[in-house]
Design an enzyme around this catalytic site. Structure first.
Site, mmCIF file in Angstrom:
data_model
loop_
_atom_site.group_PDB
_atom_site.id
_atom_site.type_symbol
_atom_site.label_atom_id
_atom_site.label_comp_id
_atom_site.label_asym_id
_atom_site.label_seq_id
_atom_site.Cartn_x
_atom_site.Cartn_y
_atom_site.Cartn_z
ATOM 1 N N GLU A 90 13.771 46.508 -22.230
ATOM 2 C CA GLU A 90 14.886 45.654 -21.760
ATOM 3 C C GLU A 90 16.138 46.483 -21.469
ATOM 4 O O GLU A 90 17.262 46.021 -21.667
ATOM 5 C CB GLU A 90 15.222 44.539 -22.769
ATOM 6 N N THR B 16 17.153 50.803 -21.656
ATOM 7 C CA THR B 16 17.278 51.744 -22.786
ATOM 8 C C THR B 16 18.713 51.732 -23.325
ATOM 9 O O THR B 16 19.632 51.206 -22.683
ATOM 10 C CB THR B 16 16.950 53.191 -22.331
ATOM 11 N N TYR C 39 5.485 39.653 -17.563
ATOM 12 C CA TYR C 39 6.627 39.946 -16.696
ATOM 13 C C TYR C 39 6.483 41.358 -16.144
ATOM 14 O O TYR C 39 6.572 42.336 -16.902
ATOM 15 C CB TYR C 39 7.893 39.819 -17.545
ATOM 16 N N ASP D 12 20.357 39.043 -18.351
ATOM 17 C CA ASP D 12 21.485 38.384 -19.043
ATOM 18 C C ASP D 12 20.985 37.511 -20.192
ATOM 19 O O ASP D 12 21.707 37.269 -21.154
ATOM 20 C CB ASP D 12 22.280 37.486 -18.077
ATOM 21 N N PHE E 267 13.168 53.726 -50.205
ATOM 22 C CA PHE E 267 11.841 53.647 -50.830
ATOM 23 C C PHE E 267 11.308 55.026 -51.246
ATOM 24 O O PHE E 267 10.239 55.110 -51.870
ATOM 25 C CB PHE E 267 10.835 52.990 -49.869
ATOM 26 N N GLU F 4 7.276 50.132 -13.272
ATOM 27 C CA GLU F 4 6.170 50.841 -12.610
ATOM 28 C C GLU F 4 6.079 52.267 -13.149
ATOM 29 O O GLU F 4 7.036 52.756 -13.751
ATOM 30 C CB GLU F 4 6.425 50.876 -11.094
ATOM 31 N N PRO F 5 4.972 52.944 -12.880
ATOM 32 C CA PRO F 5 4.856 54.317 -13.381
ATOM 33 C C PRO F 5 6.037 55.184 -12.945
ATOM 34 O O PRO F 5 6.509 56.025 -13.699
ATOM 35 C CB PRO F 5 3.542 54.813 -12.764
ATOM 36 N N GLN G 276 25.597 55.084 -56.452
ATOM 37 C CA GLN G 276 26.418 54.785 -55.275
ATOM 38 C C GLN G 276 25.762 55.279 -53.975
ATOM 39 O O GLN G 276 25.916 54.663 -52.917
ATOM 40 C CB GLN G 276 27.773 55.451 -55.452
HETATM 41 C C1 LIG Z 1 6.191 48.771 -25.576
HETATM 42 C C2 LIG Z 1 6.834 48.522 -24.242
HETATM 43 C C3 LIG Z 1 6.810 47.244 -23.703
HETATM 44 C C4 LIG Z 1 7.367 47.003 -22.438
HETATM 45 N N1 LIG Z 1 7.265 45.767 -21.868
HETATM 46 C C5 LIG Z 1 7.651 45.589 -20.566
HETATM 47 C C6 LIG Z 1 7.384 44.359 -19.870
HETATM 48 O O1 LIG Z 1 6.847 43.396 -20.433
HETATM 49 N N2 LIG Z 1 7.726 44.257 -18.559
HETATM 50 C C7 LIG Z 1 8.327 45.302 -17.887
HETATM 51 O O2 LIG Z 1 8.604 45.147 -16.698
HETATM 52 N N3 LIG Z 1 8.598 46.481 -18.514
HETATM 53 C C8 LIG Z 1 8.270 46.645 -19.828
HETATM 54 N N4 LIG Z 1 8.509 47.841 -20.470
HETATM 55 C C9 LIG Z 1 9.133 48.926 -19.721
HETATM 56 C C10 LIG Z 1 10.522 49.301 -20.215
HETATM 57 O O3 LIG Z 1 11.449 48.316 -19.850
HETATM 58 C C11 LIG Z 1 10.841 50.688 -19.679
HETATM 59 O O4 LIG Z 1 10.026 51.606 -20.381
HETATM 60 C C12 LIG Z 1 12.288 51.058 -19.831
HETATM 61 O O5 LIG Z 1 13.078 50.289 -18.964
HETATM 62 C C13 LIG Z 1 12.553 52.545 -19.563
HETATM 63 O O6 LIG Z 1 11.968 52.953 -18.381
HETATM 64 P P1 LIG Z 1 11.053 54.292 -18.349
HETATM 65 O O7 LIG Z 1 10.084 54.195 -19.464
HETATM 66 O O8 LIG Z 1 10.531 54.437 -16.982
HETATM 67 O O9 LIG Z 1 12.054 55.454 -18.688
HETATM 68 P P2 LIG Z 1 12.990 56.240 -17.649
HETATM 69 O O10 LIG Z 1 13.720 55.279 -16.815
HETATM 70 O O11 LIG Z 1 12.173 57.281 -16.978
HETATM 71 O O12 LIG Z 1 13.998 56.934 -18.661
HETATM 72 C C14 LIG Z 1 13.642 58.104 -19.415
HETATM 73 C C15 LIG Z 1 14.882 58.502 -20.215
HETATM 74 O O13 LIG Z 1 15.955 58.806 -19.318
HETATM 75 C C16 LIG Z 1 17.090 58.010 -19.627
HETATM 76 N N5 LIG Z 1 17.798 57.647 -18.390
HETATM 77 C C17 LIG Z 1 17.273 57.171 -17.233
HETATM 78 N N6 LIG Z 1 18.236 56.934 -16.335
HETATM 79 C C18 LIG Z 1 19.405 57.251 -16.932
HETATM 80 C C19 LIG Z 1 20.771 57.216 -16.540
HETATM 81 N N7 LIG Z 1 21.149 56.773 -15.323
HETATM 82 N N8 LIG Z 1 21.707 57.623 -17.424
HETATM 83 C C20 LIG Z 1 21.364 58.078 -18.657
HETATM 84 N N9 LIG Z 1 20.088 58.127 -19.089
HETATM 85 C C21 LIG Z 1 19.122 57.722 -18.236
HETATM 86 C C22 LIG Z 1 16.534 56.782 -20.333
HETATM 87 O O14 LIG Z 1 17.522 56.165 -21.157
HETATM 88 C C23 LIG Z 1 15.394 57.389 -21.133
HETATM 89 O O15 LIG Z 1 15.903 57.939 -22.318
HETATM 90 C C24 LIG Z 1 8.001 48.069 -21.741
HETATM 91 C C25 LIG Z 1 8.039 49.350 -22.313
HETATM 92 C C26 LIG Z 1 7.444 49.592 -23.536
HETATM 93 C C27 LIG Z 1 7.473 50.998 -24.084
#
Ligand SMILES: Cc1cc2nc3c(=O)[nH]c(=O)nc-3n(C[C@H](O)[C@H](O)[C@H](O)COP(=O)(O)OP(=O)(O)OC[C@H]3O[C@@H](n4cnc5c(N)ncnc54)[C@H](O)[C@@H]3O)c2cc1C
Length: 380
Positions: free
Chosen positions: A364, A366, A124, A241, A339, A128-129, A280
């Protein structure tokens, strides 16, 4: 009326998934974590047992589970190893856009022939970078030319990308527009201009390979567009969803495993002449784990139940995802504490659980983005 019991089919599915996790996944989880190999034997077994492609409708040869059914499977498999479970689950994630927006020919080819009959793998490709949380900010383009779309761009962090046979790729058919300019396509790995990178080395979930997809002047036939031009963003949101409850269920599986390991160890380990569970300080920590795991599970079930009934689950899915991810992280971190020094060692399972849990606060959507969604829904 509320009913907190599984029906016969759900019980059967849970037992099958749990047995598979206990007998097949758990014994090899450490091997795949340390070797970095892709878990092909488990993928093949999962296919045979009906524990992969679980959301593919029966008419295309799949088990046709609803979202709640997929949650039940994911929780159990992730209890065994969430890296292996994620590798197994990716076909479902990539299937959702086809199930939701595909036409008969697309469903029959990719869901039926490819995934079910020939055991092919799908991935899926949304992130993107330069665009993860900001889904509408993607830069990959799909420009229509001579009866086809020409795709250019790159995707990163795509789970199963290094081994996938096809990808659902989101791209801009109108690069000047934000979300309204997005469309979705099924792209085959063998087409000229498609290439993938090596698996990215990461903190946890080593069995689920993650990598880049490069698209250079890739000609995609018009018949491989899913839905209409401009519907890509809506398709991605509809997938969320469904995927947020199922991913949250996996987080619950990881947390449940950390709880189970903690209960067992706290009874076995003695300090000051008594089991550590008699303190506890330990029993309260484990009690909080149990309470949180159960609460997370209920949020997951509700978010799945709503979408299965055709009701809006956006806020419920954000609750489930944010809460279950935080519970997985806290529970596994506390399990390492239970542990003691052994928790910090790779010889014991909780160190891996803690590394694996972190991803649930990231993919999915953050944990921050889930709270953005909840806030938006509350102050709408
Ligand atoms: C192991 C792994 C597997 C993955 N698999 C898939 C896949 O199969 N397909 C796919 O399409 N993607 C995949 N992803 C991508 C993943 O969904 C994204 O990494 C994620 O959505 C976050 O995007 P980013 O890494 O660009 O972080 P960024 O969007 O750059 O965010 C960086 C930080 O800023 C915060 N942030 C950003 N915007 C806001 C805001 N408006 N308000 C508050 N905080 C904000 C974020 O919460 C985060 O803490 C995968 C990622 C990983 C690490």
């Amino acid at each position: 009326m509320l009913d907190f019991q599984f029906n016969d089919e759900q019980r059967m599915v849970r037992d099958l998934a749990h047995q598979f996790a206990e007998k097949e996944i758990k014994p090899v989880a450490e091997h795949y974590d340390t070797s970095g190999e892709y878990p092909w034997p488990l993928i093949r077994q999962g296919l045979q047992l009906g524990l992969m492609n679980v959301n593919i409708p029966e008419q295309y040869g799949g088990p046709g589970l609803d979202v709640l059914g997929e949650c039940i499977v994911n929780e159990e498999l992730a209890w065994g190893c969430s890296g292996i479970q994620t590798a197994m689950m990716l076909n479902s994630l990539a299937s959702w856009p086809i199930i939701l927006a595909g036409n008969e020919a697309q469903k029959s080819k990719y869901l039926g022939d490819w995934l079910m009959d020939n055991g092919k793998m799908a991935a899926y490709g949304l992130t993107e970078p330069g665009a993860g949380s900001d889904v509408a900010g993607i830069k990959t383009t799909a420009i229509r030319k001579n009866g086809a779309y020409v795709l250019n761009g790159s995707k990163t962090w795509i789970t199963n990308a290094p081994i996938a046979d096809c990808f659902v790729i989101f791209a801009k058919t109108d690069p000047s527009a934000r979300h309204r300019g997005m469309s979705a396509f099924v792209v085959e790995k063998d087409w000229p201009g498609v290439s993938t990178g090596k698996p990215i080395h990461k903190l946890g979930q080593h069995a689920a390979w993650t990598g880049e997809v490069f698209l250079q002047d890739v000609e995609v036939p018009v018949e491989n567009r899913l839905g209409e031009e401009g519907q890509g963003f809506m398709i991605a949101m509809k997938v969320f969803d469904r995927s947020r409850p199922t991913v949250s269920a996996a987080a619950v599986g990881v947390a449940q495993r950390a709880l189970d390991e903690s209960v067992r160890y706290a009874n076995e380990r003695h300090a000051f002449g008594k089991p550590i569970s008699a303190n506890q300080g330990i029993s309260f920590m484990v009690a909080d784990m149990a309470m949180n795991v159960e609460a997370a599970r209920l949020l997951v079930y509700k978010s799945a139940w709503l979408v299965d009934r055709g009701e809006n689950n956006v806020k419920a899915a954000a609750f489930a995802k944010a809460f279950a991810a935080d519970v997985a992280m806290k529970t596994t971190t506390d399990a390492v504490q239970v542990f003691g020094g052994y928790g910090y060692s790779a010889e014991y399972p909780v160190e891996k659980l803690m590394r694996d849990a972190k991803i649930y606060q990231i993919y999915e959507g953050t944990s921050q983005i889930q709270r953005v969604i909840i806030g938006r829904e509350l102050f709408r």
